[in-house]
Design a protein around this motif. Structure first.
Motif, short mmCIF file in Angstrom:
data_model
loop_
_atom_site.label_atom_id
_atom_site.label_comp_id
_atom_site.label_asym_id
_atom_site.label_seq_id
_atom_site.Cartn_x
_atom_site.Cartn_y
_atom_site.Cartn_z
N GLU A 1 0.85 -1.19 0.00
CA GLU A 1 0.00 0.00 0.00
C GLU A 1 0.89 1.24 0.00
N ARG B 1 -8.04 -7.21 9.33
CA ARG B 1 -7.80 -6.74 7.97
C ARG B 1 -7.18 -5.34 7.96
N ASP C 1 -10.68 0.27 4.21
CA ASP C 1 -11.39 0.81 3.06
C ASP C 1 -12.30 -0.24 2.45
N GLU C 2 -13.32 -0.63 3.20
CA GLU C 2 -14.21 -1.70 2.76
C GLU C 2 -15.60 -1.17 2.41
N GLY D 1 -15.35 -3.12 -1.94
CA GLY D 1 -14.81 -3.18 -0.59
C GLY D 1 -14.74 -4.61 -0.08
N GLU E 1 -14.35 -7.26 -1.99
CA GLU E 1 -13.24 -7.89 -2.71
C GLU E 1 -11.90 -7.53 -2.06
N ARG E 2 -11.77 -6.28 -1.64
CA ARG E 2 -10.55 -5.86 -0.94
C ARG E 2 -10.38 -6.67 0.35
N ASP F 1 -7.35 -9.39 1.66
CA ASP F 1 -6.68 -9.40 2.96
C ASP F 1 -6.77 -10.77 3.62
#
Length: 416
Positions: A170, A234, A245-246, A266, A268-269, A273
């Motif tokens: 990140e 996460r 950031d979900e 979100g 998928e993010r 994780d």
């Protein structure tokens, strides 16, 4: 919920602590406390004698001293808790006479109880109940003489917070994730259970992002059955690196958005994780080289189902506690939740869904609809609904007495 828990535990007491007490890392015990051995060296109650230390919910320090036990199981005990200044809880201790019966010791307070059972590991599993509030602690035996020495420190928590190096990046920097590990007794390696956390309510209180979530009761339940349990935090949650950031609104202070595209991105993010954490955890030397059990609470539950569909070769079982991604007040909740659950439908083994009546986020009707969409897409599973004390079904995971037999039966099918 933790505030209510610790406060109600404190309200159990009529204080008898004094300045002359021993102070064991903030927990008081009377100066004259001692252990009296039974005359019968073969007494079945002898194993209870001594001092036990743990923490309710892995947060509120607690000591139980079993001072003496007679031949008929009557025991003299001291029950003590530490302080939580943030919510006004003071250190306290009280004396009680109780009767040990069938490997269980129960203390009755006005409107509350604390029950302890001996586990095969030699530890105590403790359950606190006051109204619809529940808490669990895993208690280890400690030497009274050692802990009453000035400056003595104890390991109170049964879970251990660790940081794992992941392949996540990140802003050009590697991301470490916090994971809370609960290990069963024995040398290992152990089969791995990964349990995923939920959201933070509406997502509009950033102070909640830094709370590290784990479930002592569920971890103890799985530890007793030989599973090593990991609770990954996460990105941006607990002490993990990165941005949480979900699926937020464009103005983050407004919390989670109902925009389906942003919300699903979100999720998928979050799944990225989860995958990053699992890949590191499965490579540990204390983890058996076998498929895992994956589960979760609320958002963690729906992530568990979706992850199994994306990575069926890694997973042997799925446990979903009140899973969903967006609550029903969101107009797009049906679309979002069914989309994610159907992602898990390609997992070719039974899954276990555990829900409670009176859930303010996901009604039984809504969740049954999600389950039917999952089934129609080819998913396999069993949907269970429980009457939760206090009619707050979103916390069904806190009531082992409701789902314990169902989950135990399911876990047994995974070892065949």
């Amino acid at each position: 919920m933790l505030y209510q828990l610790f406060l109600l535990i404190a309200l159990t007491f009529t204080s008898v602590a004094s300045a002359k007490d021993h102070q064991i890392d903030g927990v008081p015990l009377p100066q004259n406390v001692k252990i009296t051995l039974p005359q019968n060296a073969n007494s079945p109650y002898r194993q209870w004698l001594g001092t036990w230390a743990g923490a309710w919910g892995d947060g509120l320090k607690h000591i139980l001293v079993v001072r003496s036990v007679s031949s008929d199981g009557k025991a003299q005990i001291i029950y003590a808790i530490g302080a939580n200044p943030a919510i006004g809880i003071k250190p306290e201790w009280t004396k009680h006479e109780v009767t040990i019966s069938k490997d269980k010791l129960t203390i009755s307070f006005p409107g509350a109880s604390a029950a302890y059972e001996l586990m095969a590991s030699g530890e105590l599993k403790a359950h606190y109940a006051r109204g619809f509030i529940r808490a669990v602690a895993v208690m280890k035996k400690v030497e009274l003489d050692a802990i009453t020495k000035p400056g003595a420190k104890l390991v109170w928590k049964s879970g251990k917070s660790e940081f794992i190096e992941t392949d996540l990046m990140e802003d050009g920097e590697p991301v470490r994730l916090e994971v809370v590990i609960f290990k069963p007794s024995g040398p290992g390696p152990f089969p791995l259970a990964v349990i995923n956390h939920g959201s933070t309510g509406r997502g509009n209180d950033a102070t909640m992002f830094g709370y590290t979530w784990s479930d002592v009761g569920l971890a103890a339940f799985l530890n007793q059955r030989g599973w090593m349990v990991a609770f990954p935090q996460r990105r941006g949650r607990g002490k993990s690196d990165g941005l949480y950031d979900e699926g937020f609104s464009k103005t983050r202070s407004k919390g989670y958005t109902c925009d389906a595209d942003i919300s699903l991105a979100g999720a998928e993010r979050a799944l990225v994780d989860v995958e990053a954490a699992i890949s590191v955890l499965r490579a540990r030397p204390d983890v058996a080289p076998s498929s895992i059990l994956i589960g979760g609470q609320s958002r963690g539950g729906i992530l568990a189902v979706a992850y199994a569909g994306k990575h069926p070769e890694q997973v042997r079982g799925v446990v979903n506690f009140v899973g969903g991604w967006m609550g029903e007040l969101c107009p797009s909740a049906k679309l979002i939740n069914e989309t994610l659950f159907k992602t898990g439908a390609s997992f070719d083994h039974p899954t276990l869904w555990l829900y409670g009546k009176g859930d303010p986020y996901y009604s039984v009707k809504h969740s049954q609809g999600n389950f039917e969409a999952f089934r129609k897409a080819g998913g396999k599973g069993e949907f269970n609904v429980f009457d939760v004390p206090g009619k707050y079904g979103h916390y069904v995971a806190g009531y082992e007495e409701l789902w314990g037999d169902v989950l135990d039966k399911y876990l047994r099918t995974l070892t065949k």
